[in-house]
Design an enzyme around this catalytic site. Structure first.
Site, PDB file in Angstrom:
ATOM      1  N   HIS A 177      21.743  39.949  95.117  1.00  0.00           N
ATOM      2  CA  HIS A 177      20.319  39.941  94.801  1.00  0.00           C
ATOM      3  C   HIS A 177      19.516  40.898  95.691  1.00  0.00           C
ATOM      4  O   HIS A 177      19.020  41.899  95.205  1.00  0.00           O
ATOM      5  CB  HIS A 177      19.798  38.503  94.943  1.00  0.00           C
ATOM      6  CG  HIS A 177      18.431  38.289  94.408  1.00  0.00           C
ATOM      7  ND1 HIS A 177      18.025  37.095  93.833  1.00  0.00           N
ATOM      8  CD2 HIS A 177      17.337  39.092  94.374  1.00  0.00           C
ATOM      9  CE1 HIS A 177      16.768  37.195  93.447  1.00  0.00           C
ATOM     10  NE2 HIS A 177      16.322  38.396  93.776  1.00  0.00           N
TER      11      HIS A 177
ATOM     12  N   HIS B 131      10.047  40.091  99.820  1.00  0.00           N
ATOM     13  CA  HIS B 131      11.361  40.083  99.166  1.00  0.00           C
ATOM     14  C   HIS B 131      11.587  41.449  98.545  1.00  0.00           C
ATOM     15  O   HIS B 131      10.740  41.943  97.795  1.00  0.00           O
ATOM     16  CB  HIS B 131      11.416  39.002  98.092  1.00  0.00           C
ATOM     17  CG  HIS B 131      12.604  39.110  97.188  1.00  0.00           C
ATOM     18  ND1 HIS B 131      13.894  39.221  97.668  1.00  0.00           N
ATOM     19  CD2 HIS B 131      12.703  39.134  95.834  1.00  0.00           C
ATOM     20  CE1 HIS B 131      14.733  39.298  96.646  1.00  0.00           C
ATOM     21  NE2 HIS B 131      14.034  39.256  95.522  1.00  0.00           N
TER      22      HIS B 131
ATOM     23  N   HIS C  94      14.641  44.504  96.980  1.00  0.00           N
ATOM     24  CA  HIS C  94      15.975  44.859  96.513  1.00  0.00           C
ATOM     25  C   HIS C  94      16.388  46.171  97.183  1.00  0.00           C
ATOM     26  O   HIS C  94      16.947  47.059  96.541  1.00  0.00           O
ATOM     27  CB  HIS C  94      15.994  45.001  94.994  1.00  0.00           C
ATOM     28  CG  HIS C  94      15.698  43.741  94.257  1.00  0.00           C
ATOM     29  ND1 HIS C  94      15.598  43.688  92.885  1.00  0.00           N
ATOM     30  CD2 HIS C  94      15.487  42.465  94.686  1.00  0.00           C
ATOM     31  CE1 HIS C  94      15.321  42.445  92.502  1.00  0.00           C
ATOM     32  NE2 HIS C  94      15.250  41.691  93.584  1.00  0.00           N
TER      33      HIS C  94
ATOM     34  N   GLU D 219       9.944  34.672  91.564  1.00  0.00           N
ATOM     35  CA  GLU D 219      10.507  34.133  92.803  1.00  0.00           C
ATOM     36  C   GLU D 219       9.490  33.334  93.615  1.00  0.00           C
ATOM     37  O   GLU D 219       9.684  33.099  94.807  1.00  0.00           O
ATOM     38  CB  GLU D 219      11.071  35.269  93.669  1.00  0.00           C
ATOM     39  CG  GLU D 219      12.111  36.129  93.000  1.00  0.00           C
ATOM     40  CD  GLU D 219      13.403  35.393  92.676  1.00  0.00           C
ATOM     41  OE1 GLU D 219      13.438  34.150  92.779  1.00  0.00           O
ATOM     42  OE2 GLU D 219      14.370  36.077  92.312  1.00  0.00           O
TER      43      GLU D 219
END
EC number: 4.1.2.62
Length: 221
Positions: free
Chosen positions: A157, A94, A96, A75
């Protein structure tokens, strides 16, 4: 080592481990970056936070080029593009995280059901449209969702949170995940009432000087 900055590398490793300890990522999921001179340092692809060493952290220059023993996170594009487009941002996280990802998979942005939504920079937390992970298309969608915001969800995502520092970005990621869980729990009963725009404007104004000395939440026992 190119783009060395050893203290930043150690700081990024500590932050990646903290994000895992806080339950925002598991295994090799998620990635973090920090601005470093004319480029950025980012966690590598395919390594768990517990296994990271300073030489594993990847330096990416302003042109999106890197070299070294490790590949950057898949990413890296949206990390690079956010830092390039947003001079107010010094770090990108980032994750999850479970509840943020649940809402992202349901296509549910987080509205102003609670005044703390303003911590993300506006009167909602948007969802960036879906695109395959690691693509320039996903980066474009992330940038669009982040316009005028400090955080967003990514459809099917996860979540992105930013800050002037890694500490600030992690603090916001924790807050977004908490809001996502609260909103999800509200939805099990009914659609919550949404705060009006003028109230959120007042909150946003107050937040300009709020939390400058706030401490990062401790990991759960």
């Amino acid at each position: 080592m190119p783009g060395s900055r050893i203290a930043l590398r150690h700081g990024l490793i500590d932050a990646a481990r903290q994000v895992t300890t806080l339950g925002l990522n598991k295994g090799t999921a998620g990635n973090l970056s920090v601005r470093a001179g004319d480029g950025l340092l980012i966690t590598p692809s395919g390594l768990q936070a517990a296994d990271l060493r300073p030489n594993d952290i990847v330096f990416i220059d302003s042109e999106g080029e890197w070299r070294g023993p490790r590949k950057p996170s898949s990413e890296w594009r949206f990390h690079h593009d956010i830092l390039a487009e947003r001079p107010d941002v010094g770090a990108v996280v980032h994750t999850h995280a479970p509840f943020s990802t649940v809402l992202a998979c349901l296509g549910r942005p987080i509205p102003a059901f609670h005044y703390m939504v303003a911590m993300a920079g506006g009167n909602d937390i948007r969802i960036g449209a879906y695109a395959t992970f690691g693509t320039a298309e996903l980066s474009r969608h992330a940038l669009a969702a982040m316009e005028g915001r400090k955080a967003c969800l990514l459809a099917h995502h996860g979540m992105i949170a930013t800050g002037r520092t890694l500490k600030a970005a992690i603090k916001l990621a924790v807050e977004v995940e908490e809001l996502a869980e609260q909103y999800w729990r509200c939805l099990q009963i009914a659609e919550p009432e949404i705060l009006p725009a003028d109230e959120m404007e007042r909150v946003l104004e107050k937040f300009k000087t709020y939390g400058d000395n706030a401490q990062l939440p401790s990991p759960p026992a």
